[in-house]
Design a protein around this motif. Structure first.
Motif, PDB file in Angstrom:
ATOM      1  N   THR A   1      -8.263   2.794  -2.684  1.00  0.00           N
ATOM      2  CA  THR A   1      -7.142   1.861  -2.860  1.00  0.00           C
ATOM      3  C   THR A   1      -7.050   0.885  -1.694  1.00  0.00           C
ATOM      4  O   THR A   1      -6.866  -0.325  -1.888  1.00  0.00           O
ATOM      5  N   VAL A   2      -7.211   1.387  -0.461  1.00  0.00           N
ATOM      6  CA  VAL A   2      -7.178   0.514   0.720  1.00  0.00           C
ATOM      7  C   VAL A   2      -8.333  -0.492   0.648  1.00  0.00           C
ATOM      8  O   VAL A   2      -8.148  -1.696   0.877  1.00  0.00           O
TER       9      VAL A   2
ATOM     10  N   LEU B   1       0.822  -1.203   0.000  1.00  0.00           N
ATOM     11  CA  LEU B   1       0.000   0.000   0.000  1.00  0.00           C
ATOM     12  C   LEU B   1       0.860   1.259   0.000  1.00  0.00           C
ATOM     13  O   LEU B   1       0.594   2.212  -0.741  1.00  0.00           O
TER      14      LEU B   1
ATOM     15  N   VAL C   1      -2.337  -0.472   8.789  1.00  0.00           N
ATOM     16  CA  VAL C   1      -2.669  -0.067   7.414  1.00  0.00           C
ATOM     17  C   VAL C   1      -3.275   1.342   7.411  1.00  0.00           C
ATOM     18  O   VAL C   1      -2.910   2.209   6.616  1.00  0.00           O
TER      19      VAL C   1
ATOM     20  N   LEU D   1      -7.544  -3.205  -2.037  1.00  0.00           N
ATOM     21  CA  LEU D   1      -6.450  -4.127  -1.684  1.00  0.00           C
ATOM     22  C   LEU D   1      -6.841  -5.062  -0.549  1.00  0.00           C
ATOM     23  O   LEU D   1      -6.591  -6.266  -0.619  1.00  0.00           O
TER      24      LEU D   1
END
Ligand code: SME
Length: 162
Positions: free
Chosen positions: A40-41, A24, A154, A44
């Motif tokens: 995007t998080v 990431l 994250v 993924l």
């Protein structure tokens, strides 16, 4: 290659989240846009583990969450602080892990297949709550301390000064 999605099912969770965080950071290098990062998080994390629903509820005004970027079936659009798992995590500014959603008083059911979930608060660099990150699974008891530590790591992306 930084643009690839990942497949992390079956890997030890600590190792999987380490890998995910590195990936990431590589994909989001030079990015200074919360919506882009949230999308995007969500993508993924969702595809790496094969979750049922993965995404953000943003704080749009005091006491109100509104759905943001996510992967999965249609989510509820708005959730007041204090309602359901997301609203509880937002009101109490803490991660909430629910092994059996049917045993959680006030759980909001957006998808009848959801059996367990984890909701993690997302903070900005000033420590303000910007969103919560909600992950749902079809399996009971899918989330534990390793998911909490991994996802909090994250989501640290949003607290980095840039
Ligand atoms: N289950 C959540 C509602 C959001 S959806 O599952 C996408 C809750 O009780 O907060």
């Amino acid at each position: 290659m930084a643009e690839e999605t990942l497949e992390l099912r079956g890997r030890p969770k600590a190792e999987a989240y380490r890998h995910l965080t590195q990936h990431l950071d590589a994909v989001l290098t030079g990015v200074d846009d919360e919506v882009c990062a949230m999308a995007t998080v969500s993508c993924l994390v969702h595809h790496a583990f094969g979750h049922l629903w993965t995404g953000f509820y943003r704080v749009v005004r005091p006491g109100l969450l509104r759905v943001g970027p996510y992967q999965g079936a249609l989510g509820c659009l708005e959730i007041p602080f204090g309602k359901g798992v997301c609203g509880t995590a937002a009101a109490e500014k803490r991660t909430v892990v629910v092994a059996d959603v049917h045993a959680f008083p006030g759980h909001i059911s957006c998808d009848g297949r959801s059996a367990s979930e984890i909701v993690v608060p997302v903070f900005d660099a000033q420590g303000g709550l910007v969103a919560v990150f909600d992950v749902d699974s079809e399996k009971k008891g899918a989330f534990d301390q390793a998911d909490q530590v991994g996802l909090e790591g994250v989501l640290g992306w949003f607290a980095k000064a840039r």
